[in-house]
Design a protein around this motif. Sequence first.
Motif, PDB file in Angstrom:
ATOM      1  N   ILE A 231       0.876  -1.177   0.000  1.00 10.05           N
ATOM      2  CA  ILE A 231       0.000   0.000   0.000  1.00 10.05           C
ATOM      3  C   ILE A 231       0.908   1.221   0.000  1.00 10.05           C
ATOM      4  CG2 ILE A 231      -1.761   1.301   1.237  1.00 10.05           C
ATOM      5  CD1 ILE A 231      -2.775  -1.270   2.402  1.00 10.05           C
ATOM      6  N   ILE A 232       0.806   2.009  -1.053  1.00  7.92           N
ATOM      7  CA  ILE A 232       1.724   3.127  -1.255  1.00  7.92           C
ATOM      8  C   ILE A 232       1.047   4.443  -0.883  1.00  7.92           C
ATOM      9  CG2 ILE A 232       3.131   4.338  -2.944  1.00  7.92           C
ATOM     10  CD1 ILE A 232       3.231   1.690  -4.504  1.00  7.92           C
ATOM     11  N   PRO A 233       1.629   5.207   0.037  1.00  5.85           N
ATOM     12  CA  PRO A 233       1.032   6.487   0.444  1.00  5.85           C
ATOM     13  C   PRO A 233       1.452   7.618  -0.487  1.00  5.85           C
ATOM     14  CG  PRO A 233       2.991   6.070   1.730  1.00  5.85           C
ATOM     15  CD  PRO A 233       2.837   4.875   0.815  1.00  5.85           C
ATOM     16  N   HIS A 234       0.822   8.761  -0.341  1.00  3.42           N
ATOM     17  CA  HIS A 234       1.213   9.965  -1.063  1.00  3.42           C
ATOM     18  C   HIS A 234       2.562  10.425  -0.531  1.00  3.42           C
ATOM     19  CE1 HIS A 234       1.080  14.050  -2.686  1.00  3.42           C
ATOM     20  NE2 HIS A 234       0.076  13.650  -3.468  1.00  3.42           N
ATOM     21  N   GLN A 235       3.403  10.918  -1.416  1.00  2.00           N
ATOM     22  CA  GLN A 235       4.752  11.306  -1.007  1.00  2.00           C
ATOM     23  C   GLN A 235       4.764  12.457   0.001  1.00  2.00           C
ATOM     24  OE1 GLN A 235       6.813  12.534  -4.539  1.00  2.00           O
ATOM     25  NE2 GLN A 235       5.392  14.201  -5.015  1.00  2.00           N
ATOM     26  N   MET A 236       3.662  13.226   0.065  1.00  2.00           N
ATOM     27  CA  MET A 236       3.606  14.344   1.005  1.00  2.00           C
ATOM     28  C   MET A 236       2.906  13.969   2.307  1.00  2.00           C
ATOM     29  SD  MET A 236       2.622  17.411  -1.657  1.00  2.00           S
ATOM     30  CE  MET A 236       2.526  18.624  -0.332  1.00  2.00           C
ATOM     31  N   SER A 237       2.463  12.732   2.433  1.00  2.00           N
ATOM     32  CA  SER A 237       1.675  12.336   3.607  1.00  2.00           C
ATOM     33  C   SER A 237       2.514  12.089   4.848  1.00  2.00           C
ATOM     34  CB  SER A 237       0.887  11.065   3.287  1.00  2.00           C
ATOM     35  OG  SER A 237       1.764   9.959   3.137  1.00  2.00           O
ATOM     36  N   GLY A 238       3.787  11.788   4.659  1.00  2.49           N
ATOM     37  CA  GLY A 238       4.626  11.451   5.798  1.00  2.49           C
ATOM     38  C   GLY A 238       4.444  10.019   6.264  1.00  2.49           C
ATOM     39  N   ARG A 239       3.679   9.234   5.521  1.00  4.90           N
ATOM     40  CA  ARG A 239       3.442   7.836   5.874  1.00  4.90           C
ATOM     41  C   ARG A 239       4.392   6.930   5.100  1.00  4.90           C
ATOM     42  NH1 ARG A 239       1.338  10.346   9.252  1.00  4.90           N
ATOM     43  NH2 ARG A 239      -0.730  10.013  10.157  1.00  4.90           N
ATOM     44  N   LYS A 240       4.587   5.720   5.634  1.00  2.59           N
ATOM     45  CA  LYS A 240       5.477   4.747   5.016  1.00  2.59           C
ATOM     46  C   LYS A 240       4.676   3.702   4.235  1.00  2.59           C
ATOM     47  CE  LYS A 240       8.981   5.129   8.651  1.00  2.59           C
ATOM     48  NZ  LYS A 240       9.756   4.376   9.678  1.00  2.59           N
ATOM     49  N   THR A 241       5.341   3.114   3.253  1.00  2.00           N
ATOM     50  CA  THR A 241       4.727   2.021   2.504  1.00  2.00           C
ATOM     51  C   THR A 241       4.507   0.833   3.429  1.00  2.00           C
ATOM     52  OG1 THR A 241       5.756   2.704   0.424  1.00  2.00           O
ATOM     53  CG2 THR A 241       5.054   0.397   0.598  1.00  2.00           C
ATOM     54  N   ARG A 242       3.340   0.217   3.311  1.00  2.00           N
ATOM     55  CA  ARG A 242       3.034  -0.972   4.115  1.00  2.00           C
ATOM     56  C   ARG A 242       2.936  -2.180   3.198  1.00  2.00           C
ATOM     57  NH1 ARG A 242      -2.098   0.443   7.699  1.00  2.00           N
ATOM     58  NH2 ARG A 242      -2.809   1.475   5.790  1.00  2.00           N
ATOM     59  N   GLN A 243       3.497  -3.284   3.634  1.00  2.00           N
ATOM     60  CA  GLN A 243       3.514  -4.485   2.814  1.00  2.00           C
ATOM     61  C   GLN A 243       2.790  -5.629   3.518  1.00  2.00           C
ATOM     62  OE1 GLN A 243       7.728  -5.034   2.047  1.00  2.00           O
ATOM     63  NE2 GLN A 243       7.568  -3.906   0.116  1.00  2.00           N
ATOM     64  N   PHE A 244       2.063  -6.425   2.714  1.00  2.00           N
ATOM     65  CA  PHE A 244       1.271  -7.525   3.254  1.00  2.00           C
ATOM     66  C   PHE A 244       1.418  -8.752   2.361  1.00  2.00           C
ATOM     67  CE2 PHE A 244      -0.698  -3.546   4.395  1.00  2.00           C
ATOM     68  CZ  PHE A 244      -1.054  -3.712   5.727  1.00  2.00           C
ATOM     69  N   ASN A 245       1.271  -9.914   2.970  1.00  2.00           N
ATOM     70  CA  ASN A 245       1.222 -11.147   2.201  1.00  2.00           C
ATOM     71  C   ASN A 245      -0.164 -11.253   1.564  1.00  2.00           C
ATOM     72  OD1 ASN A 245       3.826 -12.029   2.917  1.00  2.00           O
ATOM     73  ND2 ASN A 245       3.053 -12.807   4.878  1.00  2.00           N
ATOM     74  N   TYR A 246      -0.194 -11.337   0.236  1.00  2.00           N
ATOM     75  CA  TYR A 246      -1.457 -11.369  -0.505  1.00  2.00           C
ATOM     76  C   TYR A 246      -1.669 -12.760  -1.092  1.00  2.00           C
ATOM     77  CZ  TYR A 246      -4.913 -10.307  -4.102  1.00  2.00           C
ATOM     78  OH  TYR A 246      -6.035 -10.299  -4.897  1.00  2.00           O
ATOM     79  N   PRO A 247      -2.858 -13.358  -0.897  1.00  2.00           N
ATOM     80  CA  PRO A 247      -4.076 -12.794  -0.273  1.00  2.00           C
ATOM     81  C   PRO A 247      -4.281 -13.215   1.170  1.00  2.00           C
ATOM     82  CG  PRO A 247      -4.649 -14.738  -1.502  1.00  2.00           C
ATOM     83  CD  PRO A 247      -3.153 -14.617  -1.615  1.00  2.00           C
TER      84      PRO A 247
END
Length: 281
Positions: A231-247
Amino acid sequence: MSRGRSLQSRNPPGLPGQRLKALREALGISGRDVQTHSRLIARSQGNQRYCISHSSLVEIENSTRVPSVHKLFTLSALYRINFVDLLLFFGIDLDQINTARLAVKLPKTHLVPSEIYDTERRVSFPARFDPGTRIEETDLLSRMVQTWGEIPIAFVQNLALRKYLYGFIGMDDYTLYPMIRPGAFIQIDDQDTKIDPDPGENEFERPIYFFQLREGYAYGWCELEGKVLSIIPHQMSGRKTRQFNYPDDIDVVGRVVAVAMSLRRKPARSSLSRPDTKRIQ
């Protein structure tokens, strides 16, 4: 906005018990009949809580006592009155649930139910547009419509050829801020769950998806590499990319197709919880 049936006609004056008694007498049912019939309903439902004794009915009709939800179910069935209308006797309008939901801003992103309880409620609807209106130009809707009419809300609901889900972006969810703000409402196409790898020509064309996690919900841009969904956040959000095992750890609820949000000012963070900025594996 007005209703097909006025609130007063659905909710006549008088104490709830008196109104219930009037309904019973209009149907020619005695208190003993209610007790007998309620036992049949309780048996059909497999629960004795649906049963109404004669003494309980007398108390309900001659006091301000509010019956249990099971007994209200029985009275609705016996008196042939819509359950929603019966609740109005006690001052409970289910169509106000959405208003109550709007009064509470929760910290986490979640799905929002979209029930319509009173299908006879009427809403204003454009009946005729001004023939001189230029749809190529931005304008106020009130200036574009020549004639307004009223139609049952159920008809508006049936105009949609596809049924969408609706989500609320939590007050602590800054994933796509400032493009999408906390407190926004989003429309989700739950028929479109396949991840589109095309990022589009700009961030506004990049597909946004709504996800269900093991604990709660999330949304954002995403990338799928093998069995890892990011899950990729907006570059200005200050949030980090989160990764999950799918599905295994994440499910795609659908694609976000519309957004409604306030542009007044930067939304205040919820005081109910702190945002989680950790990377999730």
